[in-house]
Design a protein around this motif. Sequence first.
Motif, short mmCIF file in Angstrom:
data_model
loop_
_atom_site.label_atom_id
_atom_site.label_comp_id
_atom_site.label_asym_id
_atom_site.label_seq_id
_atom_site.Cartn_x
_atom_site.Cartn_y
_atom_site.Cartn_z
N GLY A 117 0.83 -1.22 0.00
CA GLY A 117 0.00 0.00 0.00
C GLY A 117 0.85 1.24 0.00
N GLY A 118 1.79 1.31 -0.95
CA GLY A 118 2.58 2.54 -1.11
C GLY A 118 2.13 3.30 -2.33
N GLY A 160 9.93 8.79 3.71
CA GLY A 160 10.61 9.16 2.47
C GLY A 160 10.39 10.62 2.12
N LYS A 164 11.13 13.95 4.60
CA LYS A 164 12.44 14.47 4.15
C LYS A 164 12.31 15.91 3.68
N ALA A 232 1.63 -10.24 3.05
CA ALA A 232 1.19 -11.18 2.01
C ALA A 232 2.35 -11.96 1.42
N ALA A 260 3.64 -4.62 -5.33
CA ALA A 260 4.18 -3.25 -5.21
C ALA A 260 4.72 -3.07 -3.80
N SER A 280 17.04 5.72 7.30
CA SER A 280 15.98 6.69 7.00
C SER A 280 14.63 6.23 7.54
N TYR A 300 21.58 9.94 -2.78
CA TYR A 300 20.85 11.20 -2.55
C TYR A 300 20.21 11.20 -1.17
N LEU A 396 11.81 -5.85 -1.30
CA LEU A 396 11.23 -6.77 -0.30
C LEU A 396 10.62 -8.01 -0.94
N ILE A 432 5.26 -3.33 -9.98
CA ILE A 432 5.54 -1.90 -10.25
C ILE A 432 6.29 -1.28 -9.06
P1 FAD Z 1 6.54 1.72 -1.13
O1 FAD Z 1 6.08 3.12 -1.08
O2 FAD Z 1 7.78 1.40 -0.39
O3 FAD Z 1 5.33 0.82 -0.61
C1 FAD Z 1 5.43 -0.55 -0.42
C2 FAD Z 1 4.52 -0.96 0.70
O4 FAD Z 1 4.38 -2.39 0.70
C3 FAD Z 1 5.07 -0.59 2.07
O5 FAD Z 1 4.07 -0.04 2.88
C4 FAD Z 1 5.53 -1.93 2.62
O6 FAD Z 1 5.56 -1.96 4.02
C5 FAD Z 1 4.49 -2.86 2.03
N1 FAD Z 1 4.90 -4.26 1.99
C6 FAD Z 1 6.14 -4.76 1.78
N2 FAD Z 1 6.10 -6.11 1.77
C7 FAD Z 1 4.81 -6.45 1.99
C8 FAD Z 1 4.13 -7.69 2.08
N3 FAD Z 1 4.77 -8.87 1.95
N4 FAD Z 1 2.79 -7.69 2.33
C9 FAD Z 1 2.13 -6.52 2.47
N5 FAD Z 1 2.73 -5.32 2.39
C10 FAD Z 1 4.05 -5.29 2.14
N6 FAD Z 1 10.91 9.65 -4.31
C11 FAD Z 1 10.61 10.80 -4.95
O7 FAD Z 1 9.98 10.76 -6.00
N7 FAD Z 1 11.00 12.02 -4.44
C12 FAD Z 1 11.67 12.12 -3.28
O8 FAD Z 1 12.01 13.22 -2.86
C13 FAD Z 1 11.97 10.93 -2.58
N8 FAD Z 1 12.61 10.99 -1.40
C14 FAD Z 1 12.86 9.85 -0.70
C15 FAD Z 1 13.49 9.94 0.52
C16 FAD Z 1 13.76 8.80 1.25
C17 FAD Z 1 14.43 8.93 2.59
C18 FAD Z 1 13.38 7.52 0.74
C19 FAD Z 1 13.65 6.27 1.51
C20 FAD Z 1 12.74 7.42 -0.49
C21 FAD Z 1 12.47 8.58 -1.22
N9 FAD Z 1 11.84 8.53 -2.47
C22 FAD Z 1 11.57 9.69 -3.14
C23 FAD Z 1 11.50 7.23 -3.10
C24 FAD Z 1 10.01 6.89 -2.94
O9 FAD Z 1 9.65 6.98 -1.59
C25 FAD Z 1 9.75 5.49 -3.50
O10 FAD Z 1 10.22 5.45 -4.83
C26 FAD Z 1 8.28 5.11 -3.49
O11 FAD Z 1 7.74 5.21 -2.21
C27 FAD Z 1 8.11 3.70 -4.03
O12 FAD Z 1 6.76 3.33 -3.99
P2 FAD Z 1 6.35 1.80 -4.02
O13 FAD Z 1 4.85 1.79 -4.14
O14 FAD Z 1 7.13 1.06 -5.00
O15 FAD Z 1 6.77 1.20 -2.60
#
Ligand code: FAD
Length: 600
Positions: A117-118, A160, A164, A232, A260, A280, A300, A396, A432
């Motif tokens: 749920g990101g 994130g 930040k 999951a 995701a 972080s 970064y 992950l 994704i």
């Molecule tokens: P995530 O947002 O990481 O979501 C994944 C979710 O899935 C999480 O909640 C996780 O706990 C959950 N999960 C994992 N495994 C399981 C499982 N087995 N079952 C159920 N749930 C699970 N990006 C920018 O564009 N601009 C920025 O300025 C920027 N700054 C950043 C600063 C920091 C310190 C960090 C760490 C990252 C930053 N990013 C930035 C990157 C950005 O946060 C990520 O690219 C983005 O959040 C990725 O989204 P996602 O949906 O792939 O994963």
Amino acid sequence: NADTMIFASRIEEFVKGNQIAIFSKTWCPWCTKVKTMLTAQGKQFQAWELDLDDDGVKVQAKLHEISGQKTVPNIFVNGVHVGGYSDFSFYDTAGLLDELLAKQNLDFDYDLVVIGGGSGGISAAKEAAAAKKKVALCDFVTPSPRGTIWGLGGTCVNVGCIPKKLMHRAAIIRQDMKDAIDFGWKLPGDILDITHDWGTMCKNIQTYISSLNDQYIQQLKDNNVTFYNAKASLLDKHTVRMVDSNGLPREVKARNIIIAVGGRPTHLDLPNAPELCITSDDIFSLKHPPGKTLVIGASYIALECAGFLKGLGYDVTVMVRSILLRGFDQECAKKIENYMTSYGVKFLKECVPTSVAKYTEEDGKQLTWVKGQFNSGDLFEGMFDTVLVAVGRTALTKELNLDSVGIEVNSRNQKILVNEKDQTSIKNVFAIGDVIERPELTPVAIQAGKLLAKRLYKAGTELMDYNNIATTVFTPLEYGCIGLSEEAAIAAHGEDKVEVYHSTFTPLENSLRSWGTEDTNNAFAKLICLKENKEEFVIGLHILSPNAGEITQGFALGVRLRLTKAQFDGLVGIHPTVAEVFTTLKVTKSSGEESTAGGC
Ligand code: FAD
């Protein structure tokens, strides 16, 4: 040939992704009858209007091959070909329609289950639900080794981009307060007496984040997405096993699955490091002020954290194994290093940590004792209140049971391998966001999620374009960029095909500054151009300046549209702004002329 294979797989996806899938034409009266009949009965369906699709004729030809039916409407239910209008209306008039549809419900609990749920997962789930699909999303946050935990929304919201940027803002305010004096403001007392309260900042940021977590939960509810706060894994290609925080397991069947799950910070491979160091994941809700801090890493994320901690008044050292900001333009990276050094950040270059240990002072104060080694062989030793490790992130995927389902990952970094449609080696499972080998950025994950759901459920055809993604590094002097770095441009096209225009200048905002050790003449802009057929196409844009993110976002469109240097020159600037520099760049690097601009 390749074309027909593409159409076959688009048809298969559409048919498999929709319980009632209708290949239709907007002007066809029989198609309209079917759609009207289903709408009147409240049945969910998806129609692919072939007359509105540029490839409609080819799709219809392939459909003929697959189904044996030449005409529209061409209807599939639960992945099985039913026929045209008369075949389908037979089920309706015979009262067998519900029975036909019910078969699906026996097979699947959901059309789509999203794991994570990101940024990416929520975006995909909402888009699929908007297409009236039955969607579930599960999200689970495993506490960091230091016990930090957070709510729905993923990395961006909780640990994130959002916290930040807010801490970066807090640090910039300090600079603004100092500038205020030069602009005639009378501050009560000495500027050096102004102190920052870490606790207040963290509390307010965390309160704001909690409100965002609540908004995400509400958004899922509003969109009829079922939310499971559970971890999951995959049992097979259609079955998701979830375990909630009480250890209660549940299994759900899904027609399609989107992974995701993002990534988490990689820890140092040293004894006790996960317990003694933070990442972080922890810094934005740290219960106590970080104090004297060692940041390990030169990504970064490492530099942004070092920047805002220094700006907030802490003693900050950055330990760098090799270069800063790998993958970014190295001239800009060097300028960031120089600026941060003048800002007071200390760098330990070409140095790696060799051990971390707990150290208790006589008064009971706990410190972390870090030892390291420089490439030269020299040793480093230091005591820090906080050690923040930012040496990369790990996808992950380990606990998802991908191997036994047959989903391929890159053995080097555990990222899921996908094709240009974000499809894994298993056809109904997609991935994704940060969990695949694409730019790790929130807007990338959001856009990919949205487009994927549109392709699956709205007959969308647009693929995610992962090229020319703009980004900004929020170091004290912000760095925005899109396109190629100078090194990458030369590597791709050769030195004689690349022209670089550049300028170093003082942002007007800095022009009255009488304090500080930083060079105020610190803004830098460069356009990297590809010489082709007497034109110069802008293939890279880089800017170091206040608000670089805002500037880069606007110009990103120009780079994505492959505008030429002449078109940038033809744009009338907005004066006085920093951004106008891109309309007036004249000095080429190859000329060797002075690139420092003066005057208005
Ligand atoms: P995530 O947002 O990481 O979501 C994944 C979710 O899935 C999480 O909640 C996780 O706990 C959950 N999960 C994992 N495994 C399981 C499982 N087995 N079952 C159920 N749930 C699970 N990006 C920018 O564009 N601009 C920025 O300025 C920027 N700054 C950043 C600063 C920091 C310190 C960090 C760490 C990252 C930053 N990013 C930035 C990157 C950005 O946060 C990520 O690219 C983005 O959040 C990725 O989204 P996602 O949906 O792939 O994963």
